[in-house]
Design a protein around this motif. Structure first.
Motif, PDB file in Angstrom:
ATOM      1  N   ALA A 241       6.931  31.956 -29.069  1.00 21.22           N
ATOM      2  CA  ALA A 241       6.552  32.059 -30.412  1.00 21.22           C
ATOM      3  C   ALA A 241       7.394  30.971 -31.263  1.00 21.22           C
ATOM      4  N   SER A 242       6.660  30.526 -32.491  1.00 20.64           N
ATOM      5  CA  SER A 242       7.470  29.743 -33.228  1.00 20.64           C
ATOM      6  C   SER A 242       8.471  30.495 -34.208  1.00 20.64           C
ATOM      7  N   ARG A 243       9.209  29.776 -34.541  1.00 16.64           N
ATOM      8  CA  ARG A 243      10.635  30.444 -35.468  1.00 16.64           C
ATOM      9  C   ARG A 243      10.370  31.278 -36.269  1.00 16.64           C
ATOM     10  N   PHE A 259      13.310  23.432 -31.505  1.00 14.14           N
ATOM     11  CA  PHE A 259      14.725  22.761 -31.827  1.00 14.14           C
ATOM     12  C   PHE A 259      15.652  23.948 -31.814  1.00 14.14           C
ATOM     13  N   SER A 260      15.632  24.839 -32.582  1.00 10.74           N
ATOM     14  CA  SER A 260      16.620  25.961 -32.373  1.00 10.74           C
ATOM     15  C   SER A 260      16.104  27.091 -31.311  1.00 10.74           C
ATOM     16  N   GLY A 261      15.159  26.660 -30.569  1.00  6.81           N
ATOM     17  CA  GLY A 261      14.915  27.792 -29.644  1.00  6.81           C
ATOM     18  C   GLY A 261      15.068  27.474 -28.155  1.00  6.81           C
ATOM     19  N   ILE A 274      -0.353  27.929 -34.415  1.00  7.94           N
ATOM     20  CA  ILE A 274       0.924  27.052 -34.674  1.00  7.94           C
ATOM     21  C   ILE A 274       0.557  25.849 -35.164  1.00  7.94           C
ATOM     22  N   SER A 275       1.112  25.378 -36.124  1.00 11.24           N
ATOM     23  CA  SER A 275       0.813  24.068 -37.035  1.00 11.24           C
ATOM     24  C   SER A 275       1.376  22.838 -36.043  1.00 11.24           C
ATOM     25  N   GLY A 276       2.528  22.912 -35.462  1.00 11.54           N
ATOM     26  CA  GLY A 276       2.958  21.805 -34.745  1.00 11.54           C
ATOM     27  C   GLY A 276       3.917  20.867 -35.541  1.00 11.54           C
ATOM     28  N   ILE A 293      -5.389  26.464 -30.452  1.00  6.23           N
ATOM     29  CA  ILE A 293      -6.420  27.245 -31.230  1.00  6.23           C
ATOM     30  C   ILE A 293      -5.819  27.342 -32.713  1.00  6.23           C
ATOM     31  N   ASN A 294      -6.560  26.905 -33.527  1.00  6.66           N
ATOM     32  CA  ASN A 294      -6.062  26.736 -34.901  1.00  6.66           C
ATOM     33  C   ASN A 294      -7.316  26.555 -36.059  1.00  6.66           C
ATOM     34  N   LYS A 295      -7.162  27.032 -37.139  1.00  3.87           N
ATOM     35  CA  LYS A 295      -8.294  27.199 -38.021  1.00  3.87           C
ATOM     36  C   LYS A 295      -8.444  25.793 -38.701  1.00  3.87           C
TER      37      LYS A 295
HETATM   38  C1  LIG Z   1      16.686  23.542 -38.623  1.00  6.40           C
HETATM   39  C2  LIG Z   1      15.460  23.924 -38.321  1.00  6.40           C
HETATM   40  C3  LIG Z   1      15.062  24.321 -37.107  1.00  6.40           C
HETATM   41  C4  LIG Z   1      13.877  25.018 -36.719  1.00  6.40           C
HETATM   42  N1  LIG Z   1      13.563  25.383 -35.534  1.00  6.40           N
HETATM   43  C5  LIG Z   1      12.396  25.746 -35.051  1.00  6.40           C
HETATM   44  C6  LIG Z   1      12.103  26.108 -33.640  1.00  6.40           C
HETATM   45  O1  LIG Z   1      12.771  26.031 -32.712  1.00  6.40           O
HETATM   46  N2  LIG Z   1      10.704  26.536 -33.613  1.00  6.40           N
HETATM   47  C7  LIG Z   1       9.789  26.410 -34.372  1.00  6.40           C
HETATM   48  O2  LIG Z   1       8.839  26.829 -33.896  1.00  6.40           O
HETATM   49  N3  LIG Z   1      10.189  26.179 -35.737  1.00  6.40           N
HETATM   50  C8  LIG Z   1      11.275  25.720 -35.976  1.00  6.40           C
HETATM   51  N4  LIG Z   1      11.635  25.627 -37.558  1.00  6.40           N
HETATM   52  C9  LIG Z   1      10.795  25.862 -38.406  1.00  6.40           C
HETATM   53  C10 LIG Z   1       9.719  24.629 -38.488  1.00  6.40           C
HETATM   54  O3  LIG Z   1       9.966  23.753 -39.558  1.00  6.40           O
HETATM   55  C11 LIG Z   1       8.210  25.251 -39.143  1.00  6.40           C
HETATM   56  O4  LIG Z   1       8.379  25.883 -39.986  1.00  6.40           O
HETATM   57  C12 LIG Z   1       7.582  26.290 -38.051  1.00  6.40           C
HETATM   58  O5  LIG Z   1       7.369  25.576 -36.716  1.00  6.40           O
HETATM   59  C13 LIG Z   1       6.257  26.585 -38.401  1.00  6.40           C
HETATM   60  O6  LIG Z   1       5.695  27.740 -37.614  1.00  6.40           O
HETATM   61  P1  LIG Z   1       4.129  27.978 -37.402  1.00  6.40           P
HETATM   62  O7  LIG Z   1       3.669  26.881 -36.927  1.00  6.40           O
HETATM   63  O8  LIG Z   1       4.199  29.189 -36.681  1.00  6.40           O
HETATM   64  O9  LIG Z   1       3.741  28.262 -38.887  1.00  6.40           O
HETATM   65  P2  LIG Z   1       3.055  27.132 -40.061  1.00  6.40           P
HETATM   66  O10 LIG Z   1       3.415  26.050 -40.187  1.00  6.40           O
HETATM   67  O11 LIG Z   1       2.826  28.164 -41.212  1.00  6.40           O
HETATM   68  O12 LIG Z   1       1.412  27.347 -39.213  1.00  6.40           O
HETATM   69  C14 LIG Z   1       0.762  28.247 -39.127  1.00  6.40           C
HETATM   70  C15 LIG Z   1      -0.578  27.716 -38.557  1.00  6.40           C
HETATM   71  O13 LIG Z   1      -1.598  28.850 -38.156  1.00  6.40           O
HETATM   72  C16 LIG Z   1      -2.874  28.354 -38.429  1.00  6.40           C
HETATM   73  N5  LIG Z   1      -3.626  29.588 -38.894  1.00  6.40           N
HETATM   74  C17 LIG Z   1      -3.577  30.341 -39.804  1.00  6.40           C
HETATM   75  N6  LIG Z   1      -4.312  31.506 -39.692  1.00  6.40           N
HETATM   76  C18 LIG Z   1      -4.992  31.234 -38.696  1.00  6.40           C
HETATM   77  C19 LIG Z   1      -5.865  32.009 -37.847  1.00  6.40           C
HETATM   78  N7  LIG Z   1      -6.318  33.045 -38.243  1.00  6.40           N
HETATM   79  N8  LIG Z   1      -6.233  31.397 -36.753  1.00  6.40           N
HETATM   80  C20 LIG Z   1      -6.062  30.279 -36.124  1.00  6.40           C
HETATM   81  N9  LIG Z   1      -5.009  29.484 -36.497  1.00  6.40           N
HETATM   82  C21 LIG Z   1      -4.602  30.069 -38.017  1.00  6.40           C
HETATM   83  C22 LIG Z   1      -2.731  27.462 -39.827  1.00  6.40           C
HETATM   84  O14 LIG Z   1      -3.573  26.410 -39.899  1.00  6.40           O
HETATM   85  C23 LIG Z   1      -1.237  26.900 -39.534  1.00  6.40           C
HETATM   86  O15 LIG Z   1      -1.622  25.460 -38.678  1.00  6.40           O
HETATM   87  C24 LIG Z   1      12.905  25.208 -37.652  1.00  6.40           C
HETATM   88  C25 LIG Z   1      13.386  24.733 -38.931  1.00  6.40           C
HETATM   89  C26 LIG Z   1      14.480  24.107 -39.231  1.00  6.40           C
HETATM   90  C27 LIG Z   1      14.845  23.679 -40.578  1.00  6.40           C
END
Ligand SMILES: Cc1cc2nc3c(=O)[nH]c(=O)nc-3n(C[C@H](O)[C@H](O)[C@H](O)COP(=O)(O)OP(=O)(O)OC[C@H]3O[C@@H](n4cnc5c(N)ncnc54)[C@H](O)[C@@H]3O)c2cc1C
Length: 330
Positions: A241-243, A259-261, A274-276, A293-295
């Motif tokens: 999972a993402s954070r 990074f923090s996982g 997951i946006s990356g 898999i991403n929209k």
């Molecule tokens: C100090 C620090 C440490 C951190 N450590 C970590 C860490 O260890 N791990 C980590 O993951 N993050 C970490 N983060 C958070 C990181 O910066 C991001 O906020 C996080 O990774 C975003 O998670 P995400 O990709 O799930 O969410 P989002 O960035 O919100 O991305 C969601 C994605 O889902 C897609 N999407 C939306 N709906 C759908 C759908 N129905 N079907 C397909 N795709 C869809 C969107 O297009 C988007 O690309 C840290 C941040 C800080 C400041």
């Protein structure tokens, strides 16, 4: 004692109930590389109760000398005993640097050692090297992982923690020879620390997983984790999972990648919704095949992906499940 008198690289050999944590072997591999560059030695500090027989394993993986502190007081991880016993070993060996796993144990013990020695500690290093001047340099992400800081420590020994699966262990060589030195420890009978009960927790060892199905904020609600779990089950995979999902309490931290996982290196990494972000990709960029898999066709995870499926996870994942079931004949 002058700072020049410190030499060699010491690895804290973390063990639990007589089983060495594999991060120890990875650290020994890195310590060998550093010691060879400096023409110095690799030491291992092995603390515990009835653990002497593990010394040879540490030598096979790169230690030149193992300092063993064997005491009933070290049977469980009482950080007060471990701190005092480890300080005795450090005092004897006087290493230039101490490497510890960034595990719960390492993260608990390392700051106490660094405070006692009044020396610097660099946590969660992603690389360690010797520069052209012969200085020990620690690399770690800074500013939320957007830059990599190169850190030298003026005081000795320098201390670094490194997460599991950051480095590679060297090949086990059972013909390697090394020395074993016993260190006596007679700490207080009571440190005020008492283990009342050991509660086994959910066993998720995501760092060792060969296939990971990871999900992020693309998921709309906690209950929808079920489809991700279904896909993971079919593929014999571990759920990552993402954070944000961990912060929202949808899933435990053991599953967090980044990074923090946890740092993961599976053969297959499936990133769903997951946006990356840099903080996420730092934890999975060394995976074998990455399928996303991403929209959003422009999501940064595309850059790390071998296969990128543009689509809504709520449509794509059930279809994938259906196809896999068909193929499996279930
Ligand atoms: C100090 C620090 C440490 C951190 N450590 C970590 C860490 O260890 N791990 C980590 O993951 N993050 C970490 N983060 C958070 C990181 O910066 C991001 O906020 C996080 O990774 C975003 O998670 P995400 O990709 O799930 O969410 P989002 O960035 O919100 O991305 C969601 C994605 O889902 C897609 N999407 C939306 N709906 C759908 C759908 N129905 N079907 C397909 N795709 C869809 C969107 O297009 C988007 O690309 C840290 C941040 C800080 C400041």
């Amino acid at each position: 004692m002058s700072q020049e008198d410190y030499s060699g690289f010491m690895v804290f050999a973390e063990q639990h109930d007589g089983v060495i944590h594999p991060v120890t072997f990875e650290l020994l591999g890195k310590a060998r590389e550093l010691a060879e560059k400096k023409g110095s030695k690799v030491y291992a500090a092995l603390l515990g109760y009835n653990v002497g027989s593990l010394s040879s394993e540490l030598i096979y993986y790169g230690a030149d000398r193992v300092y063993v502190v064997d005491s009933e007081k070290l049977k469980v991880f009482d950080v007060m005993h471990y701190k005092d016993a480890f300080l005795k070993v450090i005092e004897k060996a006087k290493p230039e640097a101490i490497l510890m796993g960034a595990t719960n144990t390492g993260r608990t013990l390392a700051p106490r050692i660094s405070a006692a020695l009044k020396t610097g500690l660099t946590a969660d290093c992603t690389d360690l090297f010797i520069d052209e001047k012969g200085n020990f340099i620690q690399v770690r992400p800074a500013f939320s992982g957007n830059i990599f800081a190169h850190i030298g420590t003026k005081t000795k020994p320098a201390m670094a923690t490194v997460r599991y699966r950051t480095f590679k262990a060297i090949e086990k060589d059972t013909s390697r020879k090394g020395e074993v030195e016993k260190v006596e420890y007679s700490g207080p009978d009571d440190t005020g620390y008492k283990v009342l009960e050991k509660i086994p927790r959910e066993k998720v060892n995501i760092s060792d997983a060969e296939v990971i199905v990871a999900v992020g904020k693309g998921l709309k609600k906690k209950e929808d984790l079920k489809i991700i779990e279904d896909l993971a089950k079919l593929l014999n995979a571990t759920v990552g999972a993402s954070r944000p999902l961990v912060d929202d309490d949808w899933i435990s931290r053991d599953h967090q990648v980044g990074f923090s996982g946890n740092i993961v290196k599976p053969k297959i990494y499936i990133a769903i919704g997951i946006s990356g972000s840099p903080q996420h990709t730092v934890g999975m960029k060394d995976s074998g095949i990455v399928i996303s898999i991403n929209k959003d066709p422009n999501a940064p995870i595309a850059e790390y992906s071998d296969y990128f499926i543009v689509g809504d996870l709520y449509e794509v994942v059930p279809k994938l499940i259906e196809e896999i079931k068909k193929k499996k004949g279930t």
